[in-house]
Scaffold this motif. Sequence first.
Motif, PDB file in Angstrom:
ATOM      1  N   GLU A 181       0.815  -1.209   0.000  1.00  0.00           N
ATOM      2  CA  GLU A 181       0.000   0.000   0.000  1.00  0.00           C
ATOM      3  C   GLU A 181       0.857   1.270   0.000  1.00  0.00           C
ATOM      4  O   GLU A 181       1.945   1.306   0.573  1.00  0.00           O
ATOM      5  CB  GLU A 181      -0.905   0.034   1.239  1.00  0.00           C
ATOM      6  CG  GLU A 181      -1.916  -1.090   1.298  1.00  0.00           C
ATOM      7  CD  GLU A 181      -2.798  -0.997   2.530  1.00  0.00           C
ATOM      8  OE1 GLU A 181      -3.925  -1.510   2.471  1.00  0.00           O
ATOM      9  OE2 GLU A 181      -2.354  -0.415   3.540  1.00  0.00           O
ATOM     10  N   ARG A 182       0.312   2.298  -0.620  1.00  0.00           N
ATOM     11  CA  ARG A 182       0.872   3.653  -0.562  1.00  0.00           C
ATOM     12  C   ARG A 182      -0.272   4.606  -0.245  1.00  0.00           C
ATOM     13  O   ARG A 182      -1.370   4.467  -0.792  1.00  0.00           O
ATOM     14  CB  ARG A 182       1.537   4.044  -1.883  1.00  0.00           C
ATOM     15  CG  ARG A 182       2.817   3.269  -2.172  1.00  0.00           C
ATOM     16  CD  ARG A 182       3.379   3.622  -3.535  1.00  0.00           C
ATOM     17  NE  ARG A 182       4.585   2.884  -3.823  1.00  0.00           N
ATOM     18  CZ  ARG A 182       5.816   3.354  -3.629  1.00  0.00           C
ATOM     19  NH1 ARG A 182       5.976   4.580  -3.135  1.00  0.00           N
ATOM     20  NH2 ARG A 182       6.878   2.632  -3.921  1.00  0.00           N
ATOM     21  N   LEU A 183      -0.012   5.579   0.621  1.00  0.00           N
ATOM     22  CA  LEU A 183      -1.036   6.529   1.053  1.00  0.00           C
ATOM     23  C   LEU A 183      -0.658   7.931   0.619  1.00  0.00           C
ATOM     24  O   LEU A 183       0.525   8.298   0.616  1.00  0.00           O
ATOM     25  CB  LEU A 183      -1.199   6.498   2.579  1.00  0.00           C
ATOM     26  CG  LEU A 183      -1.995   5.337   3.200  1.00  0.00           C
ATOM     27  CD1 LEU A 183      -1.274   4.012   2.997  1.00  0.00           C
ATOM     28  CD2 LEU A 183      -2.200   5.573   4.691  1.00  0.00           C
ATOM     29  N   ARG A 184      -1.677   8.707   0.243  1.00  0.00           N
ATOM     30  CA  ARG A 184      -1.438  10.103  -0.121  1.00  0.00           C
ATOM     31  C   ARG A 184      -2.658  10.943   0.242  1.00  0.00           C
ATOM     32  O   ARG A 184      -3.778  10.419   0.354  1.00  0.00           O
ATOM     33  CB  ARG A 184      -1.119  10.233  -1.610  1.00  0.00           C
ATOM     34  CG  ARG A 184      -2.254   9.802  -2.531  1.00  0.00           C
ATOM     35  CD  ARG A 184      -1.934  10.014  -4.012  1.00  0.00           C
ATOM     36  NE  ARG A 184      -0.826   9.190  -4.474  1.00  0.00           N
ATOM     37  CZ  ARG A 184      -0.486   9.061  -5.760  1.00  0.00           C
ATOM     38  NH1 ARG A 184      -1.170   9.720  -6.693  1.00  0.00           N
ATOM     39  NH2 ARG A 184       0.500   8.290  -6.120  1.00  0.00           N
ATOM     40  N   LEU A 205      -8.180  10.847   2.456  1.00  0.00           N
ATOM     41  CA  LEU A 205      -6.981  10.019   2.358  1.00  0.00           C
ATOM     42  C   LEU A 205      -7.172   9.039   1.211  1.00  0.00           C
ATOM     43  O   LEU A 205      -8.211   8.388   1.113  1.00  0.00           O
ATOM     44  CB  LEU A 205      -6.746   9.253   3.663  1.00  0.00           C
ATOM     45  CG  LEU A 205      -5.495   8.369   3.709  1.00  0.00           C
ATOM     46  CD1 LEU A 205      -4.240   9.236   3.670  1.00  0.00           C
ATOM     47  CD2 LEU A 205      -5.494   7.499   4.961  1.00  0.00           C
ATOM     48  N   ILE A 207      -5.782   5.668  -0.588  1.00  0.00           N
ATOM     49  CA  ILE A 207      -4.980   4.472  -0.318  1.00  0.00           C
ATOM     50  C   ILE A 207      -4.887   3.673  -1.609  1.00  0.00           C
ATOM     51  O   ILE A 207      -5.897   3.253  -2.167  1.00  0.00           O
ATOM     52  CB  ILE A 207      -5.629   3.618   0.788  1.00  0.00           C
ATOM     53  CG1 ILE A 207      -5.862   4.455   2.040  1.00  0.00           C
ATOM     54  CG2 ILE A 207      -4.773   2.397   1.104  1.00  0.00           C
ATOM     55  CD1 ILE A 207      -6.966   3.935   2.923  1.00  0.00           C
ATOM     56  N   ARG A 209      -3.556   0.306  -3.272  1.00  0.00           N
ATOM     57  CA  ARG A 209      -3.179  -1.027  -2.792  1.00  0.00           C
ATOM     58  C   ARG A 209      -3.135  -2.053  -3.924  1.00  0.00           C
ATOM     59  O   ARG A 209      -4.064  -2.153  -4.714  1.00  0.00           O
ATOM     60  CB  ARG A 209      -4.178  -1.513  -1.743  1.00  0.00           C
ATOM     61  CG  ARG A 209      -4.028  -2.994  -1.384  1.00  0.00           C
ATOM     62  CD  ARG A 209      -5.214  -3.540  -0.639  1.00  0.00           C
ATOM     63  NE  ARG A 209      -5.248  -3.075   0.731  1.00  0.00           N
ATOM     64  CZ  ARG A 209      -6.180  -3.434   1.618  1.00  0.00           C
ATOM     65  NH1 ARG A 209      -7.154  -4.244   1.251  1.00  0.00           N
ATOM     66  NH2 ARG A 209      -6.148  -2.979   2.850  1.00  0.00           N
ATOM     67  N   THR A 228     -11.787  11.192   6.298  1.00  0.00           N
ATOM     68  CA  THR A 228     -11.010  11.228   7.544  1.00  0.00           C
ATOM     69  C   THR A 228     -11.596  12.199   8.576  1.00  0.00           C
ATOM     70  O   THR A 228     -10.947  12.496   9.570  1.00  0.00           O
ATOM     71  CB  THR A 228      -9.552  11.623   7.254  1.00  0.00           C
ATOM     72  OG1 THR A 228      -9.530  12.894   6.578  1.00  0.00           O
ATOM     73  CG2 THR A 228      -8.874  10.587   6.387  1.00  0.00           C
ATOM     74  N   TYR A 233      -7.104   5.826   9.105  1.00  0.00           N
ATOM     75  CA  TYR A 233      -6.451   4.592   8.679  1.00  0.00           C
ATOM     76  C   TYR A 233      -5.649   4.045   9.851  1.00  0.00           C
ATOM     77  O   TYR A 233      -4.927   4.773  10.517  1.00  0.00           O
ATOM     78  CB  TYR A 233      -5.523   4.879   7.496  1.00  0.00           C
ATOM     79  CG  TYR A 233      -4.849   3.650   6.946  1.00  0.00           C
ATOM     80  CD1 TYR A 233      -5.465   2.879   5.982  1.00  0.00           C
ATOM     81  CD2 TYR A 233      -3.586   3.279   7.384  1.00  0.00           C
ATOM     82  CE1 TYR A 233      -4.850   1.739   5.463  1.00  0.00           C
ATOM     83  CE2 TYR A 233      -2.956   2.150   6.880  1.00  0.00           C
ATOM     84  CZ  TYR A 233      -3.594   1.395   5.929  1.00  0.00           C
ATOM     85  OH  TYR A 233      -2.975   0.275   5.434  1.00  0.00           O
TER      86      TYR A 233
END
Length: 239
Positions: A181-184, A205, A207, A209, A228, A233
């Motif tokens: 996963e990468r979050l931004r 947010l 995500i 994946r 959020t 998360y």
Amino acid sequence: MRSLTAYQEVKQKITEDLVRGRFPMGQALPAEKDLSKELDVSIGTLRKAVDELVAEGIVVRRQGKGTFVAEHDVKRLLYYFFHVVKHDADKKINPRVDLVSLNSAIASKEEAIKLQIKEGSPVWRLINCLYLDEKCVMIDHITLDKRRFKNLTRTDFIQREGSIYQLYQMKYGQTVVRSSERLRAGLAGKQYSEWLGLKPNSPVLIIRRVALGMQDEPLEWRVSTLNTHQYEYFSELVV
């Protein structure tokens, strides 16, 4: 190319058997003495291989019963792949997922890269709304390779028993064992704002994946948009 050690070769052989369906989900592996004899290795080598499979969540040990092929039950879903909680909550809430759409499409460049298929290959695109406390808190945009998930229908999703990953495993033999996963940070567009009950351009947010199978093959590409305002998360590392 670096050669494999004895236990790595054993691990690879067991994994290949799992992929071929020799040991269905929930089924016990043969007893250690029988499996080590079949593979012509020591008990110690076999245990080291199985230890890694346990650590990767591919198989699970049950005290006094043996080693079993992992299933995507509710506990596994919540504690391995589901990471959304209320602010300051001390426990997770069972999610509810509603399918918004399921469409046939051709893979974009990004989808092709993430799923390791050719650009323009046939794919399924799904949009889900995920609810907690009967409130939509996250939107999932999912892409699947049609070759792995043939004849997928809305009915499959709507009438499935258990989670989406359980559906992948039970109906299509595709077992998700881990995810990358990468979050931004991002802003909610008009449609997502309506679904999530937010004002347009509210902060969210995002995500991104890739869900991976037993041989690290990509099974699913998912982009999730999380409200959020009251939810966050959650991730817990075990060392």
